[in-house]
Write an enzyme that holds these catalytic residues in place. Structure first.
Site, PDB file in Angstrom:
ATOM      1  N   CYS A  46       3.758   3.027   4.618  1.00 49.65           N
ATOM      2  CA  CYS A  46       3.505   4.310   3.936  1.00 49.65           C
ATOM      3  C   CYS A  46       2.025   4.687   4.004  1.00 49.65           C
ATOM      4  O   CYS A  46       1.678   5.856   4.175  1.00 49.65           O
ATOM      5  CB  CYS A  46       3.931   4.230   2.472  1.00 49.65           C
ATOM      6  SG  CYS A  46       5.666   3.866   2.256  1.00 49.65           S
TER       7      CYS A  46
HETATM    8  C1  BEZ Z   1       6.089  -0.050   3.802  1.00 47.40           C
HETATM    9  O1  BEZ Z   1       5.666   1.057   3.545  1.00 47.40           O
HETATM   10  O2  BEZ Z   1       5.475  -0.797   4.551  1.00 47.40           O
HETATM   11  C2  BEZ Z   1       7.393  -0.544   3.214  1.00 47.40           C
HETATM   12  C3  BEZ Z   1       7.817  -0.062   1.980  1.00 47.40           C
HETATM   13  C4  BEZ Z   1       9.015  -0.559   1.457  1.00 47.40           C
HETATM   14  C5  BEZ Z   1       9.768  -1.463   2.180  1.00 47.40           C
HETATM   15  C6  BEZ Z   1       9.343  -1.885   3.429  1.00 47.40           C
HETATM   16  C7  BEZ Z   1       8.144  -1.421   3.957  1.00 47.40           C
END
Ligand code: BEZ
Length: 219
Positions: A46
């Site tokens: 994110c």
């Molecule tokens: C991420 O943004 O890296 C992420 C968020 C939730 C689950 C898996 C990855």
């Protein structure tokens, strides 16, 4: 699970963002708007996605398109997280608002829930959903990715350019089309209409079927 999809009108939700409380219709106004969700603040993928959105903000602005992020944490958390995002993407500022949805209510109404992804308390998390909403408040295109797959923002820009093109002319964009490439004339347009609509002409591809449905033009 049924939910908001292409052609549906988005609900006029009143939401908290790191830039204050907004009503979705007021924010969208007469613009095209991209609403994109993220599983959570301070998560790796994110952070890269919001950074790229900040870096691409001028590309969207020059197309007259507004951005609106969403992540299932509160405004205080968003404001802290933005410092990390901007540090990771030097020279870019997060100028678009990010909706706070700590109670996971908004993601349900915008069909942005990932049924398989839960936080440490067992609460459902958003998918990487992205709706491109027209000035009429209808969903024109949706991306739906799982948390494990970061989105390609060049593809978001490309898809947006296709939507904007098709909203102005009776055309569609072929596979792997990019801005500047020829477009195809919609099947609903007769050859006589095409001659009027596209005064610079068009090229009909000679196919084994001898049907004249594959017509390229430039607009
Ligand atoms: C991420 O943004 O890296 C992420 C968020 C939730 C689950 C898996 C990855």
């Amino acid at each position: 699970m049924p939910g908001l999809t292409i052609g549906d009108t988005i609900p006029n939700l009143e939401v908290d963002t790191n830039q204050g409380r907004i009503k979705l219709y007021d924010y969208i106004g007469d613009s095209w708007t991209i609403i994109f969700s993220h599983p959570g603040d301070f998560t790796p993928v994110c952070t890269t996605e919001l950074g790229i959105m900040a870096a691409y903000a001028s590309k969207f602005a020059e197309r007259g398109v507004k951005l609106l992020g969403l992540s299932c944490d509160d405004v205080k958390s968003h404001n802290e997280w933005i410092k990390d995002i901007e540090a990771y993407t030097p020279g870019s500022k997060v100028t678009y608002p990010i909706i706070a949805d700590p109670n996971r209510e908004i993601i349900k109404q915008l069909n942005m829930v990932d049924p398989d992804e839960k936080d440490s308390s067992g609460n459902q998390l958003p998918s990487r959903a992205l709706h491109i909403v027209g000035p009429d408040k209808k969903v024109k295109l949706s991306f739906l990715y799982p948390a494990s797959t970061g989105r390609n923002m060049d593809e978001v820009v490309r898809a947006l350019d296709s939507l904007l093109k098709a909203s102005k002319h009776k055309v569609a964009t072929p596979a792997n089309w990019k801005q500047g490439d020829p477009v195809v004339i919609s099947p609903s347009v007769s050859n006589d209409q095409a001659k009027e609509m596209f005064p610079n002409g068009y090229q009909t591809i000679d196919l084994p079927s001898k049907k004249d449905y594959l017509r390229f033009t430039n607009v």
